[in-house]
Design an enzyme around this catalytic site. Structure first.
Site, short mmCIF file in Angstrom:
data_model
loop_
_atom_site.label_atom_id
_atom_site.label_comp_id
_atom_site.label_asym_id
_atom_site.label_seq_id
_atom_site.Cartn_x
_atom_site.Cartn_y
_atom_site.Cartn_z
N LYS A 53 0.85 -1.18 0.00
CA LYS A 53 0.00 0.00 0.00
C LYS A 53 0.89 1.24 0.00
O LYS A 53 2.00 1.21 0.54
CB LYS A 53 -0.88 -0.03 1.26
CG LYS A 53 -1.74 1.20 1.50
CD LYS A 53 -2.93 1.25 0.56
CE LYS A 53 -3.66 2.59 0.65
NZ LYS A 53 -4.50 2.84 -0.55
N CYS A 138 -0.53 12.17 -7.08
CA CYS A 138 -0.83 12.71 -5.77
C CYS A 138 -0.87 14.22 -5.90
O CYS A 138 -0.05 14.80 -6.60
CB CYS A 138 0.28 12.27 -4.83
SG CYS A 138 -0.20 12.33 -3.13
N GLY A 251 -3.61 -2.68 -14.98
CA GLY A 251 -4.93 -2.17 -15.35
C GLY A 251 -5.87 -3.27 -15.81
O GLY A 251 -5.79 -3.73 -16.94
#
Ligand SMILES: Cc1cc2nc3c(=O)[nH]c(=O)nc-3n(C[C@H](O)[C@H](O)[C@H](O)COP(=O)(O)OP(=O)(O)OC[C@H]3O[C@@H](n4cnc5c(N)ncnc54)[C@H](O)[C@@H]3O)c2cc1C
Ligand SMILES: Cc1cc2nc3c(=O)[nH]c(=O)nc-3n(C[C@H](O)[C@H](O)[C@H](O)COP(=O)(O)OP(=O)(O)OC[C@H]3O[C@@H](n4cnc5c(N)ncnc54)[C@H](O)[C@@H]3O)c2cc1C
Ligand SMILES: Cc1cc2nc3c(=O)[nH]c(=O)nc-3n(C[C@H](O)[C@H](O)[C@H](O)COP(=O)(O)O)c2cc1C
Ligand SMILES: Cc1cc2nc3c(=O)[nH]c(=O)nc-3n(C[C@H](O)[C@H](O)[C@H](O)COP(=O)(O)O)c2cc1C
Ligand code: FES
Ligand code: FES
Lengths: 311, 284, 311, 284
Positions: A53, A138, A251
């Site tokens: 993560k 981000c 993806g």
């Protein structure tokens, strides 16, 4: 094929930026927790690598709920990059991963260039951290919240800085939400990235027509899952043509066939995201499927498949 | 905790819109405890993409087919058809392949023996309470307050009665039992039994009302919550609820799938009514 | 609701750039031919408008095959804008459409600014052409093939020119393949567009892993269908906030619920594309569904729903 | 031409991987002619997103259920399971809802009576030839040359024989009939009957070979082609083939769905072998 040519055990090993992987399959950041969450369902040692993560300098609480929503053959998420922070990660999560014989790639991000640099520096001498994956999707808080990854100059600057602060292989993860991904890809390469990974989620939105409210508290979220695969394959194809460094395809991969599309257009490895939620065993099945495909098609080394697209 | 590929043993409508599905589930009787859930997947089908979370209603063993075979273990789900996934589920037949990830999450704390236990179930929220009643009924006085909008929402009460649980039924339209909200029944009950522990599961407005009442009577409360879930194992961080002490400046989120679905009331932040699951209906 | 408040016949009529539409539902260009193809299955008079296949100055033969490919909940197409050319359209196709009591919106494109202007001019005084829809997702042959729609300056110039050559309402159709769609949207508004429509297809690609060839002869194609809806809703939401002119929402609409998402975020009308292939009756069903929704929710006028998103 | 919501009457495997489906199809007997096709949709399911094109094998009337009811009209499809859509189709049962758009496209030109007719079918390509044979057999000498890879690919030949069609079977592996390609049989046949008309449907390499042979013997040829289709009605322009006179500078494309699927050989561009449908298998 003649029977004595038969491939008994095709080689799936690939190398990315000096990193040797048993096979080209690893989880996508944010869909596999810190590895531990899925370790009951899947032997982590089977994987090409584990990707954590996304980690930030300070712990991050994440967004308000609802954070997720299913869409047609996909899902939206606006988790808000919730994470324990790099220090807690090193203390509480990394020791578990160090027990495995599987390279650990730590995904990380920052809200400023300096934050990016600082996280990279803290991870630099950690044993067991095989590589860093820098998420540039981000918001750049210093520059009005524009996403680092959509501004090639900001991306270049941040990557250059991180490059100086780490000796680990540096993978830069690109956002698909740009007009020309080749520009960002080249900026990342020029700034010193050792590899690129793509795609991160496509921004999307869904509305509850009864309540007339967005389905996500954050209004906008990231679209992932099988629905986005054709877009991801196209972007990987374009990036492979634009840079010299290796590319990791991401993806909508949920089957070996899907992974093969990315490898054939030139990705050296793939990451599996949303499919882990659907089937905790997805990556193991994909790895077996790649092996079978190579065997059936007479491919002794999966590297022979990589970039084998016939135009 | 396991991911198993298994099959449906039976699937029947038990009340309009409510189905009961029996699934072959080796290992569950040993592993699962009351309040835990499974992530259910209709195999090979897409949509739905994601698995759907369901509480375990009951588990047990089927008589063996022949002498040398071990008896078959099963679990039972009870589900309400509300959207794309449950619509597909209602079409499943005996023998159809499905997948179960589970048992997952933290179940109920059974509390002290002899202490009085009050179960409060709203509609489909009844599901996790049955196994809980089974475990507690031997050494505690257990009662079930069951509420629903109409009599169609009142399910499996007889089975609770068969366990020896005292049951009270109320419906909003008065079509079965007392007319009104189940929380009114709870208030009356707590007047008489202030030292009970309450276990509640149902729609969020009901749970919020139960919490207010229990706070008032200073009665310990455990609630089982619903949340939108992608993974069910703590990996996606999609299923969080606000924990006690949560503020906008210093947010404090707990994963429903790993820290819950059962929480003690004091673990949660009850200030905000946003704690509701914004459910969907339409994410085809 | 009380029974005497009951809405018997909600009004679905909307107005876009002076154009009055019976209801907000029309086909998306390229998915409904020239209207005639579907006229056997659907009464065109039911529709808010008809939108034609994209027209160019000269007939265009289109791309080599394969031109289409199904993907997960979507499809890729690389038709290559095959069309009969504006003159043949006016002679052979327009007379059929003029028989209906349904506004005709002619979609068009060019490879140069001048071509755009010329097509617009030829359509300007044609009776029955209610509005023009300018597709700017077309390679600008004068500027190295960069798509007009991805370059706000080129888009502005081309739209300004077209604006001078037509007195019809001008709808500009935006491409989603950009970093910031608000920039293109504002450029189009500034250049004199009366309305915007979006999204055109997202670029995508698929690979046949057995033959290692792209599934489309053109390698890259446009992704459409339910898979892209969350991306389209997000983009429409962003554009509505950026401009004053009305917006037509497009992308993955196949049910009334889908159309409602777009209306609620602020689209004044919607276009239905790929869904026509799946069900020639899709638009009629959607119109009925909108009516039903309004009735059930007590909405007397669909305009009250438009932009009713609660944030 | 119509879009009808209807139901499956039966669905059976007739050879490994080949299924025959009977569908209730009011109006078809009047409307459909040999060589036309339907766009088939498994209702409510997604994937597949798009409809699938299938030739009409046969149509007819079922005996009426009771005296006052009109007899039920049906069509029959025969399909080979090759990918996601046909995989779902094989699971359909009697009564399951499906949708048919059709009959679509240009069928065969029946030609002159008394003229000899040679049908060449490769595997599943046999499908559109049955209704053609039915129409022609009364006033022409009709023969069927049927080829396949193995005997599993040889289907419904008996039914052609029952019509009075002379049949010749060949398989590549020799497991049924003559060993070898059906085109060899065709050459022999044309030696003897140079004035016949040929009607061919099958895999593209077979069709290309048939075209070469017919050109050589100066025999008129009609072919039924496959193409990837989204709409089936001429709206998407996805299904084109290269027409006669096609060049890269001056391309000339014809829609298979509206100008075909049956073409006279002279309408097409035979130079390029790219004319193959690049089929998929994997677009899940
Ligand atoms: C721990 C737990 C236990 C549950 N136990 C039961 C049970 O025993 N019986 C029962 O009928 N239902 C139960 N639910 C709710 C059940 O998960 C939903 O009703 C179901 O997921 C709806 O799926 P759908 O596809 O029909 O609806 P859709 O609305 O089409 O689903 C769309 C998405 O929203 C999610 N979703 C929709 N409603 C809910 C909800 N109420 N809670 C969580 N996610 C939701 C779905 O999982 C899916 O991801 C439980 C939920 C949780 C979290
Ligand atoms: C006019 C016409 C008549 C046909 N008649 C028959 C018939 O009678 N029996 C039969 O078995 N098949 C027939 N086909 C082929 C049939 O349409 C395909 O086998 C079928 O669409 C495959 O679908 P799938 O989902 O199983 O395969 P997938 O490979 O999963 O399909 C993916 C996509 O490719 C398309 N596709 C794949 N193969 C073909 C193909 N060979 N031709 C056209 N599209 C294809 C599908 O329609 C779908 O859009 C016909 C095709 C055409 C054009
Ligand atoms: C719930 C969720 C959380 C994610 N969190 C992160 C993250 O922290 N960092 C990151 O770089 N990408 C994150 N991603 C993006 C994934 O890594 C991946 O790029 C994306 O989901 C596309 O892959 P998929 O279609 O296989 O899911 C997240 C995705 C999901 C669905
Ligand atoms: C086969 C096909 C052809 C198309 N041709 C055109 C075109 O000529 N001009 C245009 O502006 N858009 C064209 N489009 C894009 C559609 O109009 C629409 O913007 C897109 O398909 C998204 O909508 P959907 O998801 O409802 O299909 C085409 C789309 C498809 C699938
Ligand atoms: S459902 Fe994924 S973390 Fe709880
Ligand atoms: S299939 Fe759409 S034009 Fe032929």
């Amino acid at each position: 094929m003649m029977s004595d040519d038969k491939i008994i055990q095709p080689s799936l090993a690939v190398e990315i930026a000096g990193l040797k992987l048993k096979n080209p399959v690893m989880p996508a950041s944010g869909t596999f927790g810190y590895g531990e969450e899925y370790s009951r369902y899947l032997d982590l040692n089977q994987l090409g690598a584990v990707v954590t993560k996304g980690m930030s300098l300070h712990p991050k609480a994440g967004n308000n709920v609802p954070r997720i929503c299913e869409t047609v053959s996909g899902m939206l998420n606006a988790i808000g990059l919730q994470n324990v922070g790099v220090d807690a990660f090193l203390e509480e999560k990394m020791p578990f991963l160090q027990r495995y014989d599987c390279p650990v790639i730590v995904n990380f991000f920052g809200n400023t260039q300096d934050e990016y640099g600082e996280v990279a520096a803290r991870l630099d001498d950690v044993p067991g951290v095989a590589a860093l994956e820098m998420n540039i999707s981000c918001p750049n808080v210093k520059h009005g919240g524009i996403i680092f990854g959509t501004d090639p100059k900001a991306a270049f600057a941040a990557i250059s800085l991180v490059r100086k602060r780490t000796s680990k292989p540096l993978i830069v993860k690109l956002t698909p939400n740009v007009t020309d991904i080749q520009v960002t890809a080249r900026a990342a390469e020029d700034a010193g990235a050792d590899a690129l990974s793509l795609i991160n989620t496509l921004t999307g939105m869904a509305v509850d027509v009864k309540t007339r409210k967005p389905r996500l508290a954050n209004v906008i979220g990231g679209l992932s899952g099988p629905a986005i695969r054709p877009i991801a394959v196209r972007l990987v194809h374009q990036v492979v043509q634009a840079v010299q460094i290796p590319v990791i395809g991401i993806g909508g991969i949920s089957r070996a066939m899907d992974a093969l599309e990315f490898l054939i257009v030139g990705a050296k490895a793939v990451q599996v995201g949303t499919a882990n939620f659907v089937d905790p065993n997805a990556m193991a099945t994909i790895i077996r499927g790649l092996e079978e495909f190579c065997r059936d098609e007479g491919v002794a080394d999966i590297n022979d498949l990589i970039g084998s697209l016939e135009l | 905790m396991n991911n198993i590929k298994t099959i449906v043993l039976s699937n029947q409508e038990i009340s309009p819109g409510y189905f009961r599905m029996k699934i072959l589930a080796p290992g569950y009787n040993k592993l699962a405890s009351p309040g835990q859930f499974v992530m259910f997947r209709v195999q090979r089908s897409l949509p739905p993409l994601l698995r759907r979370p369901f509480g375990i209603f009951r588990m047990g063993f089927m008589p063996a087919d022949c002498d040398n075979m071990p008896p078959k273990e099963f679990i039972e789900l009870i589900y309400k058809v509300v959207g794309s996934g449950t619509e597909i589920m209602q079409g499943l037949h005996q023998g159809d392949p499905v997948e179960l990830l589970g048992p997952l999450g933290q179940g109920f704390d059974l509390g002290e023996p002899d202490e009085e236990k009050i179960l409060v179930g709203g509609g489909i929220g009844l599901v996790p309470l049955y196994m809980l009643a089974e475990k507690m009924v031997d050494n505690s006085n257990v009662s079930l307050l069951m509420g629903g909008r109409t009599r169609d929402d009142i399910i499996t009460v007889t089975e609770f009665e068969r366990l020896g649980v005292g049951t009270y039924v109320s419906t909003e339209d008065g079509s079965l039992g007392e007319e009104g909200l189940v929380t009114r029944v709870l208030e009356r009950k707590l007047e008489k039994s202030p030292h009970a522990t309450v276990f509640a599961c149902g729609p969020m407005p009901m749970i919020a009302a139960v919490q207010k009442i229990c706070l008032q009577y200073d009665t310990p409360l455990q609630v089982s919550l619903e949340a939108l879930m992608a993974c069910g194992v703590g990996a996606c961080l999609g299923c969080v609820v606000k924990g006690a002490g949560h503020t906008d400046v210093d947010p404090h989120y707990l994963c429903t799938c790993t820290r819950g679905p059962v929480f003690k009331a004091e673990e949660l932040d009850w200030d905000k009514d946003e704690m509701t699951v914004r459910t969907s209906g339409g994410c085809r």
